[in-house]
Write an enzyme that holds these catalytic residues in place. Structure first.
Site, PDB file in Angstrom:
ATOM      1  N   TYR A 155       0.851  -1.191   0.000  1.00  0.00           N
ATOM      2  CA  TYR A 155       0.000   0.000   0.000  1.00  0.00           C
ATOM      3  C   TYR A 155       0.884   1.237   0.000  1.00  0.00           C
ATOM      4  O   TYR A 155       1.943   1.260   0.632  1.00  0.00           O
ATOM      5  CB  TYR A 155      -0.917  -0.035   1.231  1.00  0.00           C
TER       6      TYR A 155
ATOM      7  N   TYR B 219      -3.189   5.308   8.673  1.00  0.00           N
ATOM      8  CA  TYR B 219      -2.611   3.978   8.441  1.00  0.00           C
ATOM      9  C   TYR B 219      -1.447   3.827   9.408  1.00  0.00           C
ATOM     10  O   TYR B 219      -0.283   3.947   9.055  1.00  0.00           O
ATOM     11  CB  TYR B 219      -2.156   3.870   6.990  1.00  0.00           C
TER      12      TYR B 219
HETATM   13  P1  NAI Z   1      -8.343  -9.472   3.909  1.00  0.00           P
HETATM   14  O1  NAI Z   1      -8.984  -9.338   5.244  1.00  0.00           O
HETATM   15  O2  NAI Z   1      -9.141 -10.127   2.828  1.00  0.00           O
HETATM   16  O3  NAI Z   1      -6.955 -10.235   3.974  1.00  0.00           O
HETATM   17  C1  NAI Z   1      -6.094 -10.245   5.054  1.00  0.00           C
HETATM   18  C2  NAI Z   1      -5.947 -11.692   5.469  1.00  0.00           C
HETATM   19  O4  NAI Z   1      -4.837 -11.851   6.333  1.00  0.00           O
HETATM   20  C3  NAI Z   1      -7.164 -12.222   6.231  1.00  0.00           C
HETATM   21  O5  NAI Z   1      -7.666 -13.359   5.563  1.00  0.00           O
HETATM   22  C4  NAI Z   1      -6.583 -12.618   7.580  1.00  0.00           C
HETATM   23  O6  NAI Z   1      -7.221 -13.746   8.113  1.00  0.00           O
HETATM   24  C5  NAI Z   1      -5.146 -12.899   7.199  1.00  0.00           C
HETATM   25  N1  NAI Z   1      -4.186 -12.899   8.301  1.00  0.00           N
HETATM   26  C6  NAI Z   1      -4.001 -11.957   9.270  1.00  0.00           C
HETATM   27  N2  NAI Z   1      -3.010 -12.329  10.090  1.00  0.00           N
HETATM   28  C7  NAI Z   1      -2.548 -13.524   9.644  1.00  0.00           C
HETATM   29  C8  NAI Z   1      -1.536 -14.420  10.084  1.00  0.00           C
HETATM   30  N3  NAI Z   1      -0.798 -14.160  11.162  1.00  0.00           N
HETATM   31  N4  NAI Z   1      -1.336 -15.558   9.387  1.00  0.00           N
HETATM   32  C9  NAI Z   1      -2.083 -15.836   8.295  1.00  0.00           C
HETATM   33  N5  NAI Z   1      -3.050 -15.025   7.833  1.00  0.00           N
HETATM   34  C10 NAI Z   1      -3.282 -13.885   8.505  1.00  0.00           C
HETATM   35  O7  NAI Z   1      -7.937  -7.981   3.500  1.00  0.00           O
HETATM   36  P2  NAI Z   1      -7.181  -7.378   2.236  1.00  0.00           P
HETATM   37  O8  NAI Z   1      -7.386  -5.912   2.379  1.00  0.00           O
HETATM   38  O9  NAI Z   1      -7.596  -8.022   0.990  1.00  0.00           O
HETATM   39  O10 NAI Z   1      -5.648  -7.668   2.522  1.00  0.00           O
HETATM   40  C11 NAI Z   1      -4.806  -8.423   1.684  1.00  0.00           C
HETATM   41  C12 NAI Z   1      -3.519  -7.659   1.426  1.00  0.00           C
HETATM   42  O11 NAI Z   1      -3.818  -6.504   0.631  1.00  0.00           O
HETATM   43  C13 NAI Z   1      -2.846  -7.130   2.688  1.00  0.00           C
HETATM   44  O12 NAI Z   1      -1.448  -7.254   2.560  1.00  0.00           O
HETATM   45  C14 NAI Z   1      -3.242  -5.660   2.679  1.00  0.00           C
HETATM   46  O13 NAI Z   1      -2.344  -4.853   3.401  1.00  0.00           O
HETATM   47  C15 NAI Z   1      -3.171  -5.391   1.193  1.00  0.00           C
HETATM   48  N6  NAI Z   1      -3.794  -4.150   0.739  1.00  0.00           N
HETATM   49  C16 NAI Z   1      -5.118  -3.883   1.009  1.00  0.00           C
HETATM   50  C17 NAI Z   1      -5.694  -2.698   0.601  1.00  0.00           C
HETATM   51  C18 NAI Z   1      -7.133  -2.407   0.885  1.00  0.00           C
HETATM   52  O14 NAI Z   1      -7.581  -1.258   0.721  1.00  0.00           O
HETATM   53  N7  NAI Z   1      -7.935  -3.383   1.286  1.00  0.00           N
HETATM   54  C19 NAI Z   1      -4.915  -1.676  -0.144  1.00  0.00           C
HETATM   55  C20 NAI Z   1      -3.546  -2.078  -0.424  1.00  0.00           C
HETATM   56  C21 NAI Z   1      -3.022  -3.258   0.032  1.00  0.00           C
END
Ligand code: NAI
Length: 286
Positions: free
Chosen positions: A172, A182
């Site tokens: 991000y 953030y």
């Molecule tokens: P999401 O909630 O779908 O995905 C995050 C996942 O990480 C969840 O499934 C959660 O269970 C898992 N997780 C957390 N701690 C964990 C651990 N210790 N071991 C294994 N799994 C773990 O949310 P999102 O937003 O799709 O996130 C996916 C990636 O995208 C992240 O790296 C996030 O920072 C990145 N991202 C998201 C943005 C947004 O606006 N949603 C923007 C830019 C990047």
């Protein structure tokens, strides 16, 4: 033969991990996922009960198959790292072999090798606190779950990746520009992830012949993003100020990931690819 992908960080159908799985499946890849241990039961039961069927539909009308779901906690590398209170925690005790090393061993046992590794996970317990008020614990926890987790995944999975394979993480823009809100060291964690993308591209490229890239994604209303608390504002901000004034869909990030993982991107490694409607290129909003 078709490619096999392992996607770490899928626990529902709202996030980037799910969308990437779909795009890879649509391109013919076999899908394995790693789901955070505390979220595993609900994810599997929702999946079984058909709650995701609508969002499993691929462009050809078929439903995305997930060949196997592995419990995973990417904060722990080996069983020796797991503290007693986590081991005996009700949500963890029902699953086994969920440290990074064990998951890689299980995937090797089950399938031999993979071609694509996706890291789509992040966690920062103090994300809603400004960096100036973040504790050492919160900062290190953010780095551990969101940055080192990628180093660890690559360390353990690269040896079972076929040459020509690709790995992708999600970052991000808060790593390089000030995004108030953030917090908790998450901006620091993304900066580490992006820097590591370059060093790992070199090391894993030389040693294993695989590529390492990261996607800097625009805002998406995922479960993790809702927890931060400012996602609607960021989506509105992007719609107002980005060169492309449309809401970003998870599918657009999924498709970019499928490209990066494909032979079409065979000379691309060590890069940050912006998939954000161009917002990163703006200096001031107009
Ligand atoms: P999401 O909630 O779908 O995905 C995050 C996942 O990480 C969840 O499934 C959660 O269970 C898992 N997780 C957390 N701690 C964990 C651990 N210790 N071991 C294994 N799994 C773990 O949310 P999102 O937003 O799709 O996130 C996916 C990636 O995208 C992240 O790296 C996030 O920072 C990145 N991202 C998201 C943005 C947004 O606006 N949603 C923007 C830019 C990047």
């Amino acid at each position: 033969r078709g490619k096999r992908a392992f996607i770490a960080g899928v626990a529902d159908d709202h996030g980037y991990g799910w969308a990437i799985a779909k795009s890879l499946a649509a391109a013919g890849a076999e899908i394995l996922v790693g789901t955070w241990v505390p979220a595993l039961n609900i994810f599997e039961s929702n999946f079984r009960r058909g709650k995701f069927d609508e969002s499993r539909v691929l462009p050809d009308g078929s439903l995305m198959k997930i060949t196997k779901v592995y419990p995973l906690d990417a904060v722990y590398d080996t069983p020796e790292d797991v503290p007693e209170d986590v081991k005996t925690n009700k949500r963890y005790a029902g699953s086994s072999k969920w440290t990074v090393k064990e998951v890689a061993e299980s995937v090797k046992e089950d399938f031999g090798s993979i071609d694509i590794l996706v890291h789509s996970l992040a966690n920062g317990p103090e994300v809603s606190k400004p960096l100036l008020e973040t504790s050492r614990y919160g900062y290190l926890a953010a780095i551990s779950a969101s940055s080192y987790s990628y180093v660890s995944l690559l360390q353990h999975f690269a040896p079972i990746m076929n040459r020509g394979g690709a790995t992708i993480s999600l970052t991000y823009i808060a790593s390089e520009r000030i995004i108030p809100g953030y917090g908790g060291g998450m901006s620091s964690a993304k900066a580490a992830l992006e820097s590591d993308t370059q060093v790992l591209a070199f090391e894993a490229g030389r040693k294993h012949g695989i590529r390492v890239n990261t996607i800097s994604a625009g805002p998406l209303r995922s479960r993790a993003a809702k927890a931060i608390g400012f996602i609607d504002m960021m989506i509105d901000y992007s719609s107002e100020n980005a060169p492309l004034q449309k809401e970003l869909s998870a599918e657009e990030v999924g498709n970019a990931a499928a490209f990066l993982a494909s032979p079409l991107a065979s000379a691309i490694t060590g890069t940050v690819l912006y998939v954000d409607n161009g917002l990163n290129a703006m200096g001031v909003g107009v």
